[in-house]
Design a protein around this motif. Structure first.
Motif, PDB file in Angstrom:
ATOM      1  N   GLY A 210     -72.086 -75.955  -9.317  1.00 46.72           N
ATOM      2  CA  GLY A 210     -71.848 -74.877  -8.318  1.00 46.72           C
ATOM      3  C   GLY A 210     -71.996 -73.443  -8.561  1.00 46.72           C
ATOM      4  O   GLY A 210     -71.153 -72.398  -8.201  1.00 46.72           O
ATOM      5  N   THR A 211     -72.658 -73.175  -9.775  1.00 44.75           N
ATOM      6  CA  THR A 211     -72.535 -71.795 -10.322  1.00 44.75           C
ATOM      7  C   THR A 211     -73.682 -70.748  -9.422  1.00 44.75           C
ATOM      8  O   THR A 211     -73.991 -69.755  -9.754  1.00 44.75           O
ATOM      9  CB  THR A 211     -73.127 -71.662 -11.609  1.00 44.75           C
ATOM     10  N   TYR A 212     -74.193 -71.024  -8.384  1.00 47.93           N
ATOM     11  CA  TYR A 212     -75.251 -70.657  -7.730  1.00 47.93           C
ATOM     12  C   TYR A 212     -74.818 -69.037  -7.205  1.00 47.93           C
ATOM     13  O   TYR A 212     -75.640 -68.274  -7.290  1.00 47.93           O
ATOM     14  CB  TYR A 212     -75.347 -71.215  -6.246  1.00 47.93           C
ATOM     15  N   VAL A 213     -73.673 -68.834  -6.874  1.00 51.60           N
ATOM     16  CA  VAL A 213     -73.390 -67.500  -6.479  1.00 51.60           C
ATOM     17  C   VAL A 213     -73.519 -66.471  -7.746  1.00 51.60           C
ATOM     18  O   VAL A 213     -74.025 -65.581  -7.777  1.00 51.60           O
ATOM     19  CB  VAL A 213     -71.958 -67.435  -5.984  1.00 51.60           C
ATOM     20  N   ARG A 214     -72.978 -67.008  -8.922  1.00 57.34           N
ATOM     21  CA  ARG A 214     -73.057 -66.293 -10.058  1.00 57.34           C
ATOM     22  C   ARG A 214     -74.823 -65.967 -10.634  1.00 57.34           C
ATOM     23  O   ARG A 214     -75.164 -65.064 -11.167  1.00 57.34           O
ATOM     24  CB  ARG A 214     -72.307 -66.913 -11.232  1.00 57.34           C
ATOM     25  N   ILE A 215     -75.276 -67.142 -10.403  1.00 55.50           N
ATOM     26  CA  ILE A 215     -76.968 -67.133 -10.731  1.00 55.50           C
ATOM     27  C   ILE A 215     -77.454 -65.903  -9.835  1.00 55.50           C
ATOM     28  O   ILE A 215     -78.041 -65.148 -10.481  1.00 55.50           O
ATOM     29  CB  ILE A 215     -77.350 -68.372 -10.480  1.00 55.50           C
ATOM     30  N   ARG A 216     -77.146 -65.953  -8.665  1.00 56.86           N
ATOM     31  CA  ARG A 216     -77.862 -64.955  -7.907  1.00 56.86           C
ATOM     32  C   ARG A 216     -77.390 -63.397  -8.195  1.00 56.86           C
ATOM     33  O   ARG A 216     -78.121 -62.687  -8.424  1.00 56.86           O
ATOM     34  CB  ARG A 216     -77.467 -65.152  -6.235  1.00 56.86           C
ATOM     35  N   GLU A 217     -76.276 -63.415  -8.452  1.00 50.97           N
ATOM     36  CA  GLU A 217     -75.593 -61.946  -9.056  1.00 50.97           C
ATOM     37  C   GLU A 217     -76.284 -61.740 -10.329  1.00 50.97           C
ATOM     38  O   GLU A 217     -76.699 -60.635 -10.744  1.00 50.97           O
ATOM     39  CB  GLU A 217     -74.184 -62.093  -9.203  1.00 50.97           C
ATOM     40  N   ALA A 218     -76.438 -62.768 -11.017  1.00 50.03           N
ATOM     41  CA  ALA A 218     -77.044 -62.306 -12.492  1.00 50.03           C
ATOM     42  C   ALA A 218     -78.459 -61.802 -12.429  1.00 50.03           C
ATOM     43  O   ALA A 218     -79.106 -60.921 -13.123  1.00 50.03           O
ATOM     44  CB  ALA A 218     -76.741 -63.728 -13.401  1.00 50.03           C
ATOM     45  N   ILE A 219     -79.309 -62.553 -11.616  1.00 52.10           N
ATOM     46  CA  ILE A 219     -80.667 -62.156 -11.086  1.00 52.10           C
ATOM     47  C   ILE A 219     -80.727 -60.791 -10.818  1.00 52.10           C
ATOM     48  O   ILE A 219     -81.530 -60.050 -11.062  1.00 52.10           O
ATOM     49  CB  ILE A 219     -81.142 -63.107 -10.564  1.00 52.10           C
ATOM     50  N   LYS A 220     -79.804 -60.557  -9.752  1.00 49.14           N
ATOM     51  CA  LYS A 220     -79.843 -59.260  -9.203  1.00 49.14           C
ATOM     52  C   LYS A 220     -79.412 -58.170 -10.235  1.00 49.14           C
ATOM     53  O   LYS A 220     -79.929 -57.050 -10.548  1.00 49.14           O
ATOM     54  CB  LYS A 220     -78.879 -59.159  -8.042  1.00 49.14           C
TER      55      LYS A 220
END
Ligand code: FES
Ligand code: FES
Length: 156
Positions: A136-146
Motif C-alpha cells: 500500500g505505498t500508493y500515497v508515497r508513490i504519487r507524492e514521489a512522482i510529484k
C-alpha cells in the motif's frame, strides 16, 4: 535459437526458444534479477521494463517480439534523466516498504515522467494503475512522482 537483443545499451545474445518470456531471459539467462516476477499474467506490473521507452510487461513479452527494441531495466533506468529524478524522489520520500513491487513502480513512473514532465493526478493514476503494491505505498508513490516532476523542467 539465438536471439540478439539490446539491453541497457549493450548487445546481448540469448539461446532460448522464441516464445520464452523476456522476463525469463533477463533473470535466468542474463542474471539481471532486479526485474521481478509477480503474477506472470500482466496483472501486477512487477516485471515492468521499457521497450523503446514504453513501459511493458516482460512476463508476457516473448523474446522473439523484442528483436528490434531497446530494452531498459531497473538496473539502468537511473542513467536516464527521468529515472534519476524518480529514484531520488523515491529515496527522499522513503517510498519503499518490502520493495518487491518497486522495480516495476519505478519503471512505470520513469516512463511517465519521460513522456509527461508535469503529470496531473489523473495522469499519474492512469500510468500507475497497472502496478500493484501489496504494502500500500500508493500515497508515497504519487507524492514521489510529484516531487520528481517539480524538479523536471525539461523532458526526461
Ligand atoms: S509478473 Fe508481469 S505483470 Fe505480474
Ligand atoms: S512495497 Fe511491498 S509490495 Fe510494494
Amino acid at each position: 535459437m539465438a536471439f540478439k537483443i539490446k539491453v541497457n545499451g549493450f548487445d546481448r545474445v540469448a539461446d532460448v526458444d522464441g516464445d520464452t518470456p523476456l522476463l525469463w531471459v533477463l533473470r535466468d539467462v542474463f542474471g539481471m534479477t532486479g526485474t521481478k516476477f509477480g503474477c506472470g499474467m500482466a496483472l501486477c506490473g512487477a516485471c515492468t521494463v521499457h521497450l523503446d521507452g514504453t513501459p511493458s510487461r516482460s512476463c508476457i513479452t516473448t523474446i522473439d517480439s523484442v528483436a528490434n527494441a531497446a530494452v531498459t531495466t531497473i538496473e539502468a533506468v537511473g542513467d536516464t534523466a527521468a529515472g534519476q529524478k524518480i529514484q531520488k524522489a523515491w529515496l527522499d520520500l522513503e517510498v519503499v516498504q518490502c520493495g518487491y513491487c518497486q522495480s516495476g513502480q519505478i519503471m512505470s513512473a520513469s516512463a511517465l515522467l519521460a513522456s509527461n514532465p508535469h503529470p496531473t493526478d489523473a495522469d499519474i493514476d492512469d500510468a500507475m494503475s497497472g502496478n500493484i503494491c501489496r504494502c500500500g505505498t500508493y500515497v508515497r508513490i504519487r507524492e514521489a512522482i510529484k516531487q520528481a516532476a517539480q524538479s523536471s523542467g525539461q523532458r526526461g
